[in-house]
Design a protein around this motif. Sequence first.
Motif, mmCIF file in Angstrom:
data_model
loop_
_atom_site.group_PDB
_atom_site.id
_atom_site.type_symbol
_atom_site.label_atom_id
_atom_site.label_comp_id
_atom_site.label_asym_id
_atom_site.label_seq_id
_atom_site.Cartn_x
_atom_site.Cartn_y
_atom_site.Cartn_z
ATOM 1 N N MET A 259 0.831 -1.217 0.000
ATOM 2 C CA MET A 259 0.000 0.000 0.000
ATOM 3 C C MET A 259 0.861 1.260 0.000
ATOM 4 O O MET A 259 0.556 2.236 -0.702
ATOM 5 C CB MET A 259 -0.926 -0.012 1.214
ATOM 6 C CG MET A 259 -1.972 -1.105 1.207
ATOM 7 S SD MET A 259 -3.013 -0.995 2.688
ATOM 8 C CE MET A 259 -3.596 -2.686 2.820
ATOM 9 N N LEU A 260 1.909 1.261 0.799
ATOM 10 C CA LEU A 260 2.809 2.421 0.826
ATOM 11 C C LEU A 260 3.455 2.632 -0.541
ATOM 12 O O LEU A 260 3.612 3.775 -0.998
ATOM 13 C CB LEU A 260 3.888 2.230 1.896
ATOM 14 C CG LEU A 260 3.436 2.390 3.349
ATOM 15 C CD1 LEU A 260 4.515 1.881 4.308
ATOM 16 C CD2 LEU A 260 3.101 3.861 3.644
ATOM 17 N N HIS A 261 3.804 1.528 -1.191
ATOM 18 C CA HIS A 261 4.404 1.611 -2.530
ATOM 19 C C HIS A 261 3.394 2.186 -3.525
ATOM 20 O O HIS A 261 3.739 3.059 -4.343
ATOM 21 C CB HIS A 261 4.859 0.221 -2.976
ATOM 22 C CG HIS A 261 5.478 0.202 -4.348
ATOM 23 N ND1 HIS A 261 6.750 0.653 -4.589
ATOM 24 C CD2 HIS A 261 4.977 -0.196 -5.563
ATOM 25 C CE1 HIS A 261 7.031 0.534 -5.877
ATOM 26 N NE2 HIS A 261 5.960 0.020 -6.487
ATOM 27 N N PHE A 262 2.138 1.736 -3.456
ATOM 28 C CA PHE A 262 1.079 2.245 -4.332
ATOM 29 C C PHE A 262 0.836 3.732 -4.081
ATOM 30 O O PHE A 262 0.696 4.527 -5.014
ATOM 31 C CB PHE A 262 -0.203 1.449 -4.098
ATOM 32 C CG PHE A 262 -1.395 1.955 -4.872
ATOM 33 C CD1 PHE A 262 -1.571 1.635 -6.208
ATOM 34 C CD2 PHE A 262 -2.347 2.757 -4.249
ATOM 35 C CE1 PHE A 262 -2.661 2.103 -6.926
ATOM 36 C CE2 PHE A 262 -3.442 3.230 -4.954
ATOM 37 C CZ PHE A 262 -3.607 2.901 -6.298
ATOM 38 N N LEU A 263 0.790 4.114 -2.804
ATOM 39 C CA LEU A 263 0.575 5.512 -2.446
ATOM 40 C C LEU A 263 1.683 6.389 -3.013
ATOM 41 O O LEU A 263 1.429 7.462 -3.569
ATOM 42 C CB LEU A 263 0.517 5.645 -0.924
ATOM 43 C CG LEU A 263 0.235 7.041 -0.357
ATOM 44 C CD1 LEU A 263 -1.192 7.483 -0.671
ATOM 45 C CD2 LEU A 263 0.463 7.066 1.154
ATOM 46 N N LEU B 59 -0.163 7.108 -6.709
ATOM 47 C CA LEU B 59 -0.829 8.360 -6.311
ATOM 48 C C LEU B 59 0.171 9.492 -6.111
ATOM 49 O O LEU B 59 -0.235 10.642 -5.942
ATOM 50 C CB LEU B 59 -1.630 8.137 -5.030
ATOM 51 C CG LEU B 59 -2.750 7.090 -5.108
ATOM 52 C CD1 LEU B 59 -3.504 7.018 -3.785
ATOM 53 C CD2 LEU B 59 -3.708 7.397 -6.253
ATOM 54 N N CYS B 60 1.453 9.166 -6.135
ATOM 55 C CA CYS B 60 2.532 10.168 -6.016
ATOM 56 C C CYS B 60 2.420 10.992 -4.737
ATOM 57 O O CYS B 60 2.709 12.192 -4.730
ATOM 58 C CB CYS B 60 2.559 11.085 -7.239
ATOM 59 S SG CYS B 60 3.005 10.233 -8.753
ATOM 60 N N VAL B 61 1.969 10.335 -3.668
ATOM 61 C CA VAL B 61 1.907 10.970 -2.349
ATOM 62 C C VAL B 61 3.062 10.426 -1.521
ATOM 63 O O VAL B 61 3.172 9.216 -1.317
ATOM 64 C CB VAL B 61 0.567 10.671 -1.643
ATOM 65 C CG1 VAL B 61 0.565 11.267 -0.229
ATOM 66 C CG2 VAL B 61 -0.599 11.225 -2.457
ATOM 67 N N SER C 69 -6.257 7.448 6.000
ATOM 68 C CA SER C 69 -6.569 8.875 5.810
ATOM 69 C C SER C 69 -6.247 9.342 4.404
ATOM 70 O O SER C 69 -6.934 10.215 3.860
ATOM 71 C CB SER C 69 -5.798 9.721 6.831
ATOM 72 O OG SER C 69 -4.401 9.750 6.539
ATOM 73 N N LYS C 70 -5.222 8.750 3.784
ATOM 74 C CA LYS C 70 -4.841 9.148 2.429
ATOM 75 C C LYS C 70 -5.676 8.441 1.365
ATOM 76 O O LYS C 70 -5.988 9.024 0.319
ATOM 77 C CB LYS C 70 -3.354 8.862 2.192
ATOM 78 C CG LYS C 70 -2.413 9.765 2.977
ATOM 79 C CD LYS C 70 -2.631 11.232 2.672
ATOM 80 C CE LYS C 70 -1.644 12.132 3.399
ATOM 81 N NZ LYS C 70 -1.940 13.575 3.188
ATOM 82 N N PHE C 71 -6.035 7.198 1.601
ATOM 83 C CA PHE C 71 -6.806 6.456 0.601
ATOM 84 C C PHE C 71 -8.281 6.856 0.579
ATOM 85 O O PHE C 71 -8.882 6.964 -0.486
ATOM 86 C CB PHE C 71 -6.706 4.950 0.853
ATOM 87 C CG PHE C 71 -5.381 4.351 0.483
ATOM 88 C CD1 PHE C 71 -4.643 4.837 -0.581
ATOM 89 C CD2 PHE C 71 -4.859 3.293 1.218
ATOM 90 C CE1 PHE C 71 -3.418 4.290 -0.932
ATOM 91 C CE2 PHE C 71 -3.634 2.727 0.883
ATOM 92 C CZ PHE C 71 -2.911 3.233 -0.196
#
Length: 506
Positions: free
Chosen positions: A335-339, A343-345, A364-366
């Motif tokens: 998930m952190l990798h995807f974010l 999503l470039c966050v 909170s971000k997703f």
Amino acid sequence: MTLTNEDKEFLSEKGITETRLNEQLRMFAEGFPYLKIIAPATVGNGIIAVSDDLKEKSLDIWEKYLNSGGKILKMVPASGAASRMFKDLFSFLNGSHSKPHEESVKFFFNNIESFPFFPHLNFAVLSLFGKSVGTLMKEGRYKDIMETLLEHTGLNYGQLPKALLRFHKTYGGTRTPLEEHLAEGAEYATGKNKTTHLHFTVSNEHYPLFVRKTEEVKDYFEKLYNTKFEISFSEQKPSTDTIAVLKDGTPYRENGKLVFRPGGHGALIENLNDLDADVIFIKNIDNVVPDSRRDVTITFKKVIGGILVATKNKIDRYCKLLSTGNPTEEQLNEMLHFLRTTLCVSNEHTESMGREETIAYLLSKFNRPIRVCGMVKNEGEPGGGPFLTVNPDGSVSPQILESTQIDPNNKEAMKMLKESTHFNPVDLVVCTKDWNGNKFNLLDYVDPATGFISDKSKGGTALKALELPGLWNGAMSNWNTLLVEVPSETFNPVKTVNDLLREAHK
């Protein structure tokens, strides 16, 4: 400020609280901070390039979604009058010269018969003067022609909305932007039940004209595209208007009454918030092309739609796991990798977070509204640009900025502005529901610090106006954002009347 009873009554009628008014006055006094940018978003660093493989996968995902039963809607901001299209023509009409002297006005008259509205203009001129446009031009009566085009005695194009002007020639007739949006929407946003939903934001004065036009053309387009159109309208809410002030920051009054101005397109976040659909496309009224040039536009509307659906599905799966499951370390890292990569966050503190803090941070971000924004290579057209910016919580994410949000005295920031490669053509598809299917309150995701102040005048008095955070700028600041490169052929705005003679509009 001290308000009179009349002031309070006026504010109540508009739905504006005293607290909100004082907040606006504070913004005038303090101004807005410039945003801190890390880098311009470019292909590979914030902007996704559409490979052949991604294109085919996204098209397939979108076609399957069309048959899933989800409600798709197309929102078109269309409240603006067309007066700015005719700025140079108005200057000529109201100026001292009897013959065209500005190059743009000369071009207009030299090519007047090529405009799609020419037959109607010629008919109006014949009705008013008993002579054709060509005859009046030979007699040097250019202003009579201009008045017929722009004023209420003729076609009244200077006061009508862009949506209702004749933009394109068709076999045996013409089409307005409103009609072109119906045609375009039918080709990529018609769902399983053969229904195409469109929503236009309109001004109060033009609302009856929109209703009349849609009633006039709806049956024809339904038969042409084998669909049923559900068309709705809304107006910008008076509660989103902003106070006008003098140069010293004191409220401006006319005949003792406070003066408010429309708060810009950022006010439309309220209109968007009222819409209920699973997927919503957003596109400006003047960015349309004729049937013969629409293929690329349709294809990439489906592409960004497919990218949205794929992203939304993955985020929903992650949110469910974070909320109700027990994610493994491997899943959290995924998930952190995807974010970070999709999503470039990014946030430099994620590596030091504990397990529970990481879960809360990811959720909170997703669990936010999602938008996929088409980005066009910058070839000199006007438009905001994509940048990677620092958010109030210290994280970095993609944003669409206007140049007014970048500090002109910051050499590094101005260097990044010059290095930006793409701009915003207002080509969005969004999802405004959470992983449980509940609507987000979009007003919770606006960054109020991203408005700006502009200089205006009224009756010769210099004023300052407050622009709300823009619809696709600060009003969507706290959304998940994917920037996708789309072909320049998908961006064909009509900013001046002479743009109608560009190749894309023929």
